[in-house]
Design a protein around this motif. Structure first.
Motif, PDB file in Angstrom:
ATOM      1  N   LEU A 268     -13.792  -1.900   4.350  1.00 21.59           N
ATOM      2  CA  LEU A 268     -12.796  -2.872   3.910  1.00 21.59           C
ATOM      3  C   LEU A 268     -11.832  -3.180   5.048  1.00 21.59           C
ATOM      4  O   LEU A 268     -11.421  -2.295   5.801  1.00 21.59           O
ATOM      5  N   ASP A 270      -8.345  -4.235   7.022  1.00 24.73           N
ATOM      6  CA  ASP A 270      -6.963  -3.824   6.831  1.00 24.73           C
ATOM      7  C   ASP A 270      -6.101  -5.036   6.500  1.00 24.73           C
ATOM      8  O   ASP A 270      -6.565  -6.182   6.474  1.00 24.73           O
ATOM      9  N   LYS A 271      -4.832  -4.771   6.256  1.00 22.40           N
ATOM     10  CA  LYS A 271      -3.912  -5.828   5.816  1.00 22.40           C
ATOM     11  C   LYS A 271      -3.798  -6.945   6.843  1.00 22.40           C
ATOM     12  O   LYS A 271      -3.783  -8.132   6.495  1.00 22.40           O
ATOM     13  N   TYR A 274      -6.824  -9.113   6.753  1.00 23.45           N
ATOM     14  CA  TYR A 274      -6.880  -9.898   5.517  1.00 23.45           C
ATOM     15  C   TYR A 274      -6.004 -11.137   5.614  1.00 23.45           C
ATOM     16  O   TYR A 274      -6.322 -12.198   5.072  1.00 23.45           O
ATOM     17  N   GLU A 285     -15.685  -6.524   7.453  1.00 27.10           N
ATOM     18  CA  GLU A 285     -15.982  -6.525   6.022  1.00 27.10           C
ATOM     19  C   GLU A 285     -17.010  -7.593   5.650  1.00 27.10           C
ATOM     20  O   GLU A 285     -17.648  -7.517   4.607  1.00 27.10           O
ATOM     21  N   TYR A 387     -17.881  -3.757  -3.809  1.00 24.11           N
ATOM     22  CA  TYR A 387     -17.041  -2.784  -4.499  1.00 24.11           C
ATOM     23  C   TYR A 387     -16.790  -3.234  -5.943  1.00 24.11           C
ATOM     24  O   TYR A 387     -16.867  -2.431  -6.883  1.00 24.11           O
ATOM     25  N   GLN A 409     -10.444   2.636  -4.534  1.00 23.54           N
ATOM     26  CA  GLN A 409     -10.550   2.493  -3.081  1.00 23.54           C
ATOM     27  C   GLN A 409     -10.205   1.072  -2.650  1.00 23.54           C
ATOM     28  O   GLN A 409      -9.468   0.863  -1.683  1.00 23.54           O
ATOM     29  N   LEU A 410     -10.765   0.117  -3.360  1.00 28.88           N
ATOM     30  CA  LEU A 410     -10.483  -1.279  -3.034  1.00 28.88           C
ATOM     31  C   LEU A 410      -9.013  -1.604  -3.265  1.00 28.88           C
ATOM     32  O   LEU A 410      -8.359  -2.219  -2.405  1.00 28.88           O
ATOM     33  N   ASN A 413      -6.587  -0.223  -0.774  1.00 32.97           N
ATOM     34  CA  ASN A 413      -6.675  -0.954   0.483  1.00 32.97           C
ATOM     35  C   ASN A 413      -5.876  -2.251   0.420  1.00 32.97           C
ATOM     36  O   ASN A 413      -5.203  -2.626   1.381  1.00 32.97           O
ATOM     37  N   ARG A 414      -5.936  -2.932  -0.707  1.00 35.12           N
ATOM     38  CA  ARG A 414      -5.229  -4.209  -0.860  1.00 35.12           C
ATOM     39  C   ARG A 414      -3.755  -4.015  -1.191  1.00 35.12           C
ATOM     40  O   ARG A 414      -2.927  -4.875  -0.889  1.00 35.12           O
ATOM     41  N   PRO A 416      -1.102  -0.719  -0.955  1.00 36.05           N
ATOM     42  CA  PRO A 416      -0.896   0.711  -0.685  1.00 36.05           C
ATOM     43  C   PRO A 416      -0.070   1.424  -1.738  1.00 36.05           C
ATOM     44  O   PRO A 416      -0.082   2.657  -1.799  1.00 36.05           O
TER      45      PRO A 416
END
Length: 502
Positions: A268, A270-271, A274, A285, A387, A409-410, A413-414, A416
């Motif tokens: 996935l 990171d911020k 994204y 990803e 996911y 987990q997903l 990640n999106r 925290p």
């Protein structure tokens, strides 16, 4: 050696849909062969490299195939059409009119409309090319081991193309697949040979059987091979397609196992990644996607010319794309997916010119290269989708603990600060589905998800404009408009085809 055009020999073609694009390679400079202006169709099957050149051309058509309208450009155009029919992609203004009749649910019930015609033509043209590669590939000369590998990969990708295209077609033109039922409802004609004899529509079940058979064949041929670029199919992409199909069919154990295989090796993002504009195929990803190089851009036809926030087109200036405000409100400000949406519409970080219209809840998820360049890499498949498939499929089997492990987990990640959901049963599945909605916003999934889930369309209570939507705020799941009409050109050309109910 210069690029040359593949010269198509005359074919006796029944359907007018195939006449225009008998070989997608016919309109593009795909083959690096003799320094002449054209080669015969037979030359395309004279070497392993030429065979793969046809596959390269098919991948190019995925992002550079324009029909009669600049808004219908490859798979990116289909992604916009399918999301415009949903409730999460909001058109705050009619702008210069692109996709508005689609938003209003007028196109798919008009057999003569470009939108009804385009997916039929686009996917069947790819299928015809795939059929020709599958039929001719085994006889292509292979003087070296490397040639053998190339031919094997080309044929494997042809099977993958055929599976992907039939999966899209049956969802668009057929009734939804009902898990556990016989699914004898009409699907689409299964053309497995490069001929154009009149054909009846096969059942939905028959089409899905062929899709799964082709995916198995593609996986067998592509497992252990490497691909030239992420625009091509490999075993991970095939597993991802298997996961999608299995989820649609309610084969949840297969959906779980296939999703795991698909995301293997793809973490996935990171911020920072994204929020970088969803425009870079090298993102770790992204499993499958398209890159538009500078000398192949279509300017006002590219995905970024309609879905980015920053390109200097009339459509972007007047009708930037917004997110459903109700969906936006389901997630906290700490979720990076919500941070890509500006509730004021100002997007000060982009320093947009003053002539760009500002509407609440517009998104900057997608950014083009610049104000003057609409190119952006287009995502077809990402690890996050896998996911979500895995989480949904586990939950639908009653394996909530396993589902929450992957879903958490997903979500962490999106966001925290995410706290694991205490919901169970249907409420928890809705958590997963809502996350799917915001995660895959703008990537072409919503209409097909609503159809898969047998849900109503509901645009009420959000930021939809009744003027833009022509008061199409709700559509029952029993409405006939969930199935696109078969295009009139096919009805006129094929006496055996049966039209969907009006």
């Amino acid at each position: 050696m210069k690029n040359i055009k593949l010269h198509c020999k005359k074919l006796t073609i029944f359907s007018s849909l195939f006449l225009a694009f008998a070989l997608s390679s016919c309109h593009s400079d795909y083959l690096e062969t003799d320094p002449t202006t054209a080669v015969s169709e037979s030359a395309a099957y004279s070497s392993a490299s030429n065979l793969m050149a046809i596959i390269n051309g098919m991948h190019r058509d995925m992002y550079y195939r324009q029909n009669s309208s600049q808004g219908q450009n490859g798979q990116g155009g289909m992604m916009i059409i399918l999301d415009a029919l949903g409730e999460d992609l909001v058109f705050p203004s009619t702008g210069n009119g692109w996709y508005i009749s689609t938003v209003r649910w007028q196109d798919q019930v008009n057999a003569t409309s470009d939108v009804t015609f385009y997916p039929y033509q686009f996917y069947y043209a790819l299928i015809r090319n795939a059929n020709m590669v599958i039929a001719n590939g085994p006889s292509v000369p292979a003087p070296t081991d490397a040639d053998n590998v190339t031919i094997k990969k080309a044929i494997g990708e042809a099977y993958a193309f055929r599976a992907f295209c039939y999966y899209m077609l049956v969802q668009i033109y057929g009734k939804r697949y009902v898990p556990g039922a016989n699914n004898t409802q009409l699907g689409v004609p299964l053309r497995l040979l490069a001929d154009e004899v009149p054909m009846k529509r096969n059942t939905v079940e028959e089409v899905y059987n062929q899709v799964n058979k082709d995916l198995d064949e593609a996986y067998t041929r592509l497992i252990g091979t490497t691909r030239a670029a992420k625009s091509h199919f490999d075993a991970n992409v095939i597993s991802g397609l298997k996961a999608r199909v299995a989820l649609t069919q309610g084969n949840y154990p297969l959906a779980v196992s296939s999703a795991k295989l698909a995301r293997a090796g793809y973490g996935l993002m990171d911020k920072a990644a994204y929020a970088a504009g969803f425009n870079n195929l090298s993102n770790g990803e992204w499993i499958w996607g398209a890159t538009i190089v500078s000398d192949q851009t279509d300017y006002f036809g590219n995905f970024g010319a309609y879905m980015s926030r920053n390109y200097n087109s009339t459509n972007i200036r007047q009708a930037p794309k917004a997110m459903n405000s109700k969906l936006y409100g389901l997630f906290p400000v700490t979720d990076v997916r919500r941070q890509l949406v500006d509730p004021t519409g100002n997007h000060t970080s982009l320093s947009l010119p003053s002539n760009y219209s500002k509407f609440p809840y517009t998104s900057q998820k997608f950014l083009s290269v610049s104000l003057s360049d609409s190119r952006m890499d287009v995502p077809y498949m990402r690890a996050a989708e896998m996911y979500l498939i895995e989480a949904e499929a586990q939950a639908r089997q009653g394996n909530e603990a396993e589902s929450k492990l992957i879903f958490n987990q997903l979500m962490l990640n999106r966001n925290p600060t995410y706290t694991a959901s205490s919901n169970t049963g249907t409420a928890y599945i809705n958590d997963v589905l809502n996350s799917r909605r915001i995660e895959l916003w703008g990537e072409g999934f919503r209409f097909l998800d609503l159809k898969r889930l047998n849900q109503n369309l509901d645009r009420t209570g959000a930021n939809h404009s009744s003027v833009v939507d022509n008061n199409v705020m709700t559509v029952s799941n029993t409405d006939k408009r969930w199935e696109f009409l078969i295009p009139m050109k096919e009805i006129d050309a094929n006496p055996l085809i049966e039209q969907n109910p009006l």
